[in-house]
Scaffold this active site. Structure first.
Site, short mmCIF file in Angstrom:
data_model
loop_
_atom_site.label_atom_id
_atom_site.label_comp_id
_atom_site.label_asym_id
_atom_site.label_seq_id
_atom_site.Cartn_x
_atom_site.Cartn_y
_atom_site.Cartn_z
N GLU A 38 0.84 -1.21 0.00
CA GLU A 38 0.00 0.00 0.00
C GLU A 38 0.87 1.26 0.00
OE1 GLU A 38 -3.90 -0.68 2.59
OE2 GLU A 38 -2.16 -1.76 3.37
N LEU A 88 31.98 14.79 25.98
CA LEU A 88 31.72 14.38 27.36
C LEU A 88 32.98 13.86 28.02
CD1 LEU A 88 28.44 12.33 26.80
CD2 LEU A 88 28.63 14.60 27.81
N GLU A 118 20.91 7.58 29.41
CA GLU A 118 20.61 7.11 28.05
C GLU A 118 21.72 6.20 27.57
OE1 GLU A 118 20.52 10.76 25.81
OE2 GLU A 118 19.06 11.65 27.17
N LYS A 120 24.66 5.05 25.35
CA LYS A 120 25.58 5.84 24.51
C LYS A 120 25.87 5.02 23.27
CE LYS A 120 29.90 8.42 24.68
NZ LYS A 120 30.49 7.93 23.47
N ASP A 122 27.39 3.98 19.65
CA ASP A 122 28.67 4.13 18.99
C ASP A 122 28.41 4.52 17.54
OD1 ASP A 122 31.34 4.07 19.01
OD2 ASP A 122 31.56 1.90 18.80
N ARG A 141 29.28 16.68 13.72
CA ARG A 141 29.75 17.43 14.88
C ARG A 141 31.10 18.08 14.56
NH1 ARG A 141 33.42 16.29 18.96
NH2 ARG A 141 33.09 17.60 20.77
N GLU A 180 22.52 10.99 17.24
CA GLU A 180 23.57 10.07 16.83
C GLU A 180 23.11 9.27 15.61
OE1 GLU A 180 26.06 10.52 18.79
OE2 GLU A 180 27.45 8.85 18.45
N TYR A 232 18.80 13.35 20.88
CA TYR A 232 18.90 13.43 22.33
C TYR A 232 19.22 14.82 22.91
CZ TYR A 232 23.73 12.48 20.83
OH TYR A 232 24.92 12.50 20.17
N LYS A 320 31.59 4.58 30.68
CA LYS A 320 31.93 3.56 29.68
C LYS A 320 31.76 2.16 30.25
CE LYS A 320 33.25 6.22 26.30
NZ LYS A 320 34.50 6.15 25.61
N CYS A 414 66.97 -15.04 8.60
CA CYS A 414 65.84 -14.20 8.16
C CYS A 414 64.86 -15.05 7.34
CB CYS A 414 66.36 -13.04 7.34
SG CYS A 414 65.04 -12.10 6.57
N CYS A 417 65.28 -13.92 3.55
CA CYS A 417 66.50 -14.02 2.74
C CYS A 417 67.53 -14.99 3.31
CB CYS A 417 67.13 -12.64 2.58
SG CYS A 417 67.85 -12.03 4.11
N CYS A 432 67.88 -8.33 10.80
CA CYS A 432 68.42 -9.09 9.67
C CYS A 432 69.65 -8.33 9.21
CB CYS A 432 67.38 -9.14 8.56
SG CYS A 432 68.06 -9.69 6.99
N CYS A 437 68.15 -7.52 1.88
CA CYS A 437 67.07 -8.47 2.16
C CYS A 437 65.79 -7.97 1.46
CB CYS A 437 66.83 -8.51 3.67
SG CYS A 437 65.30 -9.33 4.13
S1 IVH Z 1 24.85 13.96 24.83
C1 IVH Z 1 26.80 17.71 25.98
N1 IVH Z 1 23.72 11.64 24.54
O1 IVH Z 1 28.86 10.75 22.72
C2 IVH Z 1 26.14 16.46 25.65
N2 IVH Z 1 25.82 11.98 23.50
O2 IVH Z 1 31.28 11.78 24.12
C3 IVH Z 1 26.55 15.97 24.33
N3 IVH Z 1 26.63 10.08 22.21
O3 IVH Z 1 29.55 13.56 20.76
C4 IVH Z 1 26.21 14.64 23.98
N4 IVH Z 1 24.92 8.76 22.59
O4 IVH Z 1 28.44 11.52 19.67
C5 IVH Z 1 24.79 12.39 24.25
N5 IVH Z 1 22.58 9.65 24.36
C6 IVH Z 1 23.64 10.39 24.05
C7 IVH Z 1 24.69 9.92 23.24
C8 IVH Z 1 25.77 10.75 22.99
C9 IVH Z 1 26.09 8.89 21.97
C10 IVH Z 1 27.94 10.53 21.69
C11 IVH Z 1 27.90 11.82 20.93
C12 IVH Z 1 28.83 12.76 21.64
C13 IVH Z 1 29.70 11.82 22.37
C14 IVH Z 1 30.26 12.50 23.59
#
Ligand code: IVH
Length: 673
Positions: A38, A88, A118, A120, A122, A141, A180, A232, A320, A414, A417, A432, A437
């Site tokens: 559709e 951050l 939240e 984070k 990658d 960015r 992101e 975000y 992290k 070696c 050679c 060597c 060589c």
């Molecule tokens: S907030 C001042 N929220 O992490 C706040 N960043 O190390 C700015 N990132 O450049 C970022 N998930 O690329 C925020 N839920 C999230 C995120 C997030 C990934 C990344 C973003 C930022 C980097 C900072």
């Protein structure tokens, strides 16, 4: 006629709104109301109308997500963010998260803080600008101040709405939303598998993939890459008045933007830590890669009290997840012979994926390191990948050892050679002893043609390897006798690329003295020392006559480097190479001739350059007779500002020094070459 046109226009508008509504339901809310067939019918109807009335087709129509390639442009334009996009600071464990909370409590004078936590992702962060509800610009960015305009590419991402919904009955006049861009792991794997089948190079990880895809010059390529976004944060906006992160996320969602539902409001740090641990346990079940959580103070008035230090807000922290480790086995330990003959043991691993990246090799540095860690061939080992750093073997799993593991023994001959291997007393390295060589020759030739050397474009390692293996090239001067016929017979080398390469070789014959010095691979002579020597001796003739005493007088050259140079010059074989190069038509231009407009100008670099390394940039400055200094002072002429510039950037602004972007720098240097 006009009336028909008006009717068509109305119908188009209706279809566009309808399609956008379904896009929102499907891509953002994940709750489709109609079937794919559709949807396709609606989409095709709009396409047909637009084809019949091209003058009524607008760039913000959903059919235009894939626009025309950015023809005639060779780079993405740079934009300046109206409010810096901050980065951050990190916390790596529970204690550091608690320390963050204590600082916040002290600063805002409250004993229990509410945070929004939240995942984070990658990926790559971007800013999207909506004016009167229309998506008008999007940028990466970048370094937080300057980003790249990737509007056309972002338009291809279906979870980025082209129009916003109303918020409290009104379309806000200006919305700068941040988020992101990422790819799901399954899509990433599928694309890599397909690339493997097609013999294309693989993407190292989802983040590189997202970045590479967004920075494409052709949006059609981006369109095929299944990128997604989570929003975000906001930048400089009008018409959005929220006072908490929670309200912000709700407002973004009302505007039709895609928000990750996996956030949590946590009262007090204990709740934060338990959510952090929960996500860490569940991260492999998520469809995308996460490398931690972002912990944000919910209340914006507290945020204002906390403020920002050196580009990171004090109201948020990235916590992290623990290091990225994996377990695999060592299939073999081989040695690589470098340009100077040094042997490096390399562990060949059973390929293992560590959070999205396939790892198959790890360097073991030298024999002592292998002994110290007691790594044996056949061992199960723990490998670690920290950020983008080269993978490391952390330790062998001794309990898993059986009877088949073997010790690594540094070869006495070696592997390339058969010449004897020696270990110089007091050094960790084995070498060597054969200066001709083939492995050393390959590395020396690669060094000779590299960007900071003669800079012969198209002369990659695979080519060097074939030329040496086939005996066509035995020493660097042989490069200048290569024929079209010899080249076009090689793997991955067509007529056209052979012609191009011959031209590039011809052009490289005129080489500034400083590059020539570097290209020769004299012990301890890197780019900086090469520039110092070139300044002092000015030409090859004087350099060849240098004595140890004289060399030690050159500012910045110590006894070790002087001795290395003298030893090099004493070797008849090295003198012979130079003679052969000159006989082949290489012209080494003197230092003085280049000293024109930029002669003696002082350059300072800050931040990371995108198109070249610092070393290559330094070589370029040296080529035109300029100097590179490490710190800013009143006699600095130019400061080149790369990504993530450091404190030098502010100092340069204070001293009113001319600021150059990377593009300005390249233009300036090219004009003066
Ligand atoms: S907030 C001042 N929220 O992490 C706040 N960043 O190390 C700015 N990132 O450049 C970022 N998930 O690329 C925020 N839920 C999230 C995120 C997030 C990934 C990344 C973003 C930022 C980097 C900072």
């Amino acid at each position: 006629m006009e009336r028909v046109k008006n009717r068509v226009q109305e119908e188009m508008q209706r279809l566009r709104r309808e399609i956008e509504r379904h896009d929102h339901l499907y891509y953002i809310l994940d709750q489709p109301e109609i079937s794919d067939t559709e949807y396709d019918t609606l989409f095709r109807k709009l396409q047909r109308l637009e084809a019949d009335y091209p003058e009524l087709c607008t760039p913000d129509s959903p059919t235009q997500r894939v626009g025309a390639p950015l023809t005639g442009r060779f780079a993405l334009a740079t934009i300046i963010h109206s409010l810096p996009m901050l980065s951050l600071s990190n916390a790596f464990n529970e204690a550091e998260i608690r320390a963050f909370d204590r600082r916040v409590q002290q600063e805002v004078k409250e004993s229990e803080i509410t945070y929004v936590v939240e995942p984070k992702l990658d990926g790559l962060s971007v800013e999207l600008i909506y004016r009167d509800g229309r998506f008008v610009q999007g940028a990466t960015r970048g370094d937080g101040i300057n980003g790249e305009d990737v509007t056309a590419n972002l338009r291809t991402i279906k979870s980025i709405p082209l129009h916003l919904h109303k918020l409290h009955g009104k379309i806000p006049p200006l919305v700068a939303v941040r988020g992101e861009v990422y790819i799901d792991r399954a899509d990433f794997d599928r694309i890599n598998q397909q690339r493997q089948r097609e013999g294309l190079s693989l993407f190292a990880n989802p983040r590189n993939f997202a970045a590479g895809s967004l920075r494409q010059l052709d949006p059609n390529v981006t369109a095929m890459r299944r990128l997604k976004i989570f929003c975000y944060d906001i930048g400089n906006s009008e018409g959005i008045t929220v006072e908490t992160q929670h309200d912000l996320l709700i407002s973004l969602s009302h505007l039709g933007l895609r928000v990750n539902r996996l956030y949590r409001i946590c009262r007090g740090i204990d709740a934060v830590i338990s959510f952090y641990q929960q996500l860490e346990n569940e991260r492999d079940d998520l469809p995308y890669e996460t490398d931690g959580v972002v912990i944000k103070v919910d209340n914006f008035s507290y945020r204002r009290v906390l403020g920002t230090v050196s580009r990171s807000p004090r109201w948020a922290i990235a916590a992290k997840f623990t290091a990225k480790e994996g377990i695999t086995s060592v299939k073999d330990i081989r040695v690589r012979v470098g340009r100077t003959g040094v042997l490096t043991p390399i562990a060949i691993l059973e390929p293992v994926r560590i959070r999205g990246v396939e790892i198959s090799h790890a360097t073991l540095h030298n024999e002592d390191e292998v002994r110290r860690k007691d790594i044996r061939i056949g061992d199960s080992v723990v490998v670690q990948r920290a950020g983008d750093v080269i993978p490391k073997i952390i330790r062998p799993l001794i309990n898993l050892r059986g009877s088949t593991e073997r010790f690594f023994i540094m070869p006495t001959q070696c592997p390339h050679c058969n010449a004897a291997i020696t270990r110089i007393a007091g050094e960790a390295a084995h070498r060597c002893t054969n200066i001709s060589c083939p492995a050393r020759i390959k590395e020396s030739i690669s060094h000779f043609v590299s960007k900071s050397g003669l800079d012969i474009v198209g002369f990659g390692f695979h080519l060097v390897d074939q030329l040496v293996e086939k005996g066509i090239v035995k020493r660097v001067s042989d490069i200048f006798h290569l024929t079209q016929h010899q080249l076009s017979g090689l793997e991955r080398m067509g007529e056209k690329s052979a012609t191009k390469l011959i031209t590039a070789i011809e052009e490289s014959k005129r080489v500034p003295f400083v590059r020539f010095l570097f290209a020769m691979g004299i012990p301890f002579v890197g780019e900086h020392t090469a520039a110092t020597i070139a300044d002092y001796f000015r030409d090859l003739k004087h350099f060849l006559m240098a004595t140890d005493e004289e060399l030690r007088q050159v500012p910045g050259i110590g006894p070790r480097t002087a001795a290395g140079i003298i030893a090099y010059l004493k070797q008849p074989a090295n003198k012979q190479v130079i003679d052969e190069l000159l006989a082949a038509g290489v012209i080494i231009t003197e230092r003085e001739r280049l000293l024109e407009e930029l002669a003696g100008k002082r350059f300072v670099f800050t931040g990371t350059l995108q198109s070249m390394t610092r070393a290559e940039a330094t070589a370029k400055v040296n080529d035109v007779g300029g100097r590179v200094a490490s710190s800013v002072s009143t006699d600095t002429d130019y400061i080149v500002v790369g990504k993530n510039p450091g404190a030098k950037y502010q100092q340069a602004i204070n001293l009113k020094i001319t600021l150059l972007t990377e593009a300005d720098f390249i233009a300036l240097i090219t004009e003066n070459e």
